[in-house]
Design a protein around this motif. Structure first.
Motif, short mmCIF file in Angstrom:
data_model
loop_
_atom_site.label_atom_id
_atom_site.label_comp_id
_atom_site.label_asym_id
_atom_site.label_seq_id
_atom_site.Cartn_x
_atom_site.Cartn_y
_atom_site.Cartn_z
N LEU A 69 7.94 -0.93 21.40
CA LEU A 69 7.17 -2.13 21.10
C LEU A 69 7.46 -2.69 19.71
O LEU A 69 7.26 -3.88 19.46
CB LEU A 69 5.67 -1.84 21.24
CG LEU A 69 5.19 -1.48 22.65
CD1 LEU A 69 3.67 -1.28 22.64
CD2 LEU A 69 5.57 -2.54 23.66
N LEU A 72 9.47 -5.79 19.57
CA LEU A 72 8.91 -7.00 20.16
C LEU A 72 7.93 -7.73 19.25
O LEU A 72 7.27 -8.68 19.67
CB LEU A 72 8.23 -6.65 21.49
CG LEU A 72 9.12 -5.94 22.50
CD1 LEU A 72 8.34 -5.61 23.77
CD2 LEU A 72 10.36 -6.77 22.85
N VAL A 73 7.83 -7.28 18.02
CA VAL A 73 7.01 -7.95 17.01
C VAL A 73 7.81 -7.99 15.72
O VAL A 73 8.23 -6.95 15.21
CB VAL A 73 5.68 -7.21 16.75
CG1 VAL A 73 4.86 -7.97 15.72
CG2 VAL A 73 4.89 -7.04 18.03
N THR A 106 14.12 -9.95 13.76
CA THR A 106 13.92 -9.13 14.95
C THR A 106 14.40 -9.83 16.21
O THR A 106 14.89 -9.19 17.15
CB THR A 106 12.42 -8.79 15.10
OG1 THR A 106 11.99 -8.09 13.94
CG2 THR A 106 12.16 -7.95 16.34
N VAL A 191 6.53 -14.82 12.28
CA VAL A 191 6.39 -13.51 12.91
C VAL A 191 6.01 -13.76 14.36
O VAL A 191 4.98 -14.39 14.63
CB VAL A 191 5.34 -12.64 12.20
CG1 VAL A 191 5.08 -11.36 12.98
CG2 VAL A 191 5.78 -12.32 10.78
N SER A 193 5.30 -12.28 18.27
CA SER A 193 4.92 -11.14 19.09
C SER A 193 5.10 -11.50 20.56
O SER A 193 4.60 -12.53 21.01
CB SER A 193 3.46 -10.75 18.83
OG SER A 193 3.01 -9.78 19.76
N LEU A 195 4.56 -9.06 23.30
CA LEU A 195 4.19 -7.79 23.90
C LEU A 195 3.87 -7.96 25.39
O LEU A 195 3.06 -8.80 25.77
CB LEU A 195 2.98 -7.20 23.18
CG LEU A 195 3.21 -6.86 21.70
CD1 LEU A 195 1.92 -6.39 21.06
CD2 LEU A 195 4.30 -5.81 21.55
#
Length: 218
Positions: A69, A72-73, A106, A191, A193, A195
């Motif tokens: 995980l 994924l952030v 990321t 940023v 996310s 998830l």
């Protein structure tokens, strides 16, 4: 903290990839009659804004619950490639100037603007990403990519060939599809996310994708 929802709402009859299960969201209990409200949801694993795990197109590939995980952030780059024609191919040279110095990022998201057609037949004629884009991103250390389209590969007349999926997922990458509202992310290095639902052994799962202006607080 600014938060932008990048997710398509899930509702009965929403557009899905041709041949995928139809979506139905039905109330099966109400506060008036039962003392509580509960809904029944029937949907495929690639409903709405969702994540493609390697298992989606790679035999023996990792499933949703295999993904760390932490991947994924994190900080993202949003690539602007609007004004494209239906089915136009986004090549590496056309976006390379926006993809320099990816250190510390990321994921990369591609904003074509095609999300405005979600729910229409035209949505199926979306722009696509050239396989070279997959190879270049992977070489730069980016293994999470998102698109505001139904697919980074052609959806119509693809004859079962999904070259971007094959290249990216075979390398253990993750693809996020059906993003929306990317135009509202107006600051650098959001940023993001993405998830997924924790669907054990699944090839994909819906995500609640959000972009945050964290201002150093994450």
């Amino acid at each position: 903290m600014r938060v932008v929802d990048l997710s398509q709402p899930i509702h009965t009859g929403m557009q899905v990839y041709p041949g995928d299960p139809d979506v139905t969201l039905t109330t099966v209990a109400t506060v008036t009659e039962d003392g509580y409200q509960v809904a029944s949801l029937h949907a495929g694993s690639h409903t709405g804004t969702h994540l493609d795990a390697p298992l989606h197109s790679i035999p023996g590939g990792g499933s949703v619950d295999d993904i760390d995980l932490a991947r994924l952030v994190g900080p993202a780059r949003i690539v602007r490639c609007t004004g494209l024609a239906p089915n136009e191919v986004v090549t590496w040279p056309s976006v390379a100037d926006q993809l320099g110095n990816l250190d510390g990022l990321t994921m990369v998201m591609f904003r074509t603007g095609w999300s405005e057609y979600f729910g229409e037949d035209r949505y199926l004629e979306h722009p696509v990403l050239a396989p070279e884009v997959a190879h270049r991103l992977l070489a730069a250390g980016i293994d999470v990519v998102g698109v505001d389209t139904l697919n980074p590969d052609p959806t119509l007349d693809n004859e079962g060939r999904l070259p971007f999926h094959a290249a990216f997922l075979d390398a253990g990458g993750v693809i996020i599809e059906n993003l929306t509202n990317l135009v509202e992310v107006t600051w650098d290095r959001p940023v993001v996310s993405v998830l997924p639902l924790a669907l054990a052994g699944a090839d994909g799962a819906p995500v609640r994708a959000v972009a945050l202006d964290a201002d150093g607080r994450l």
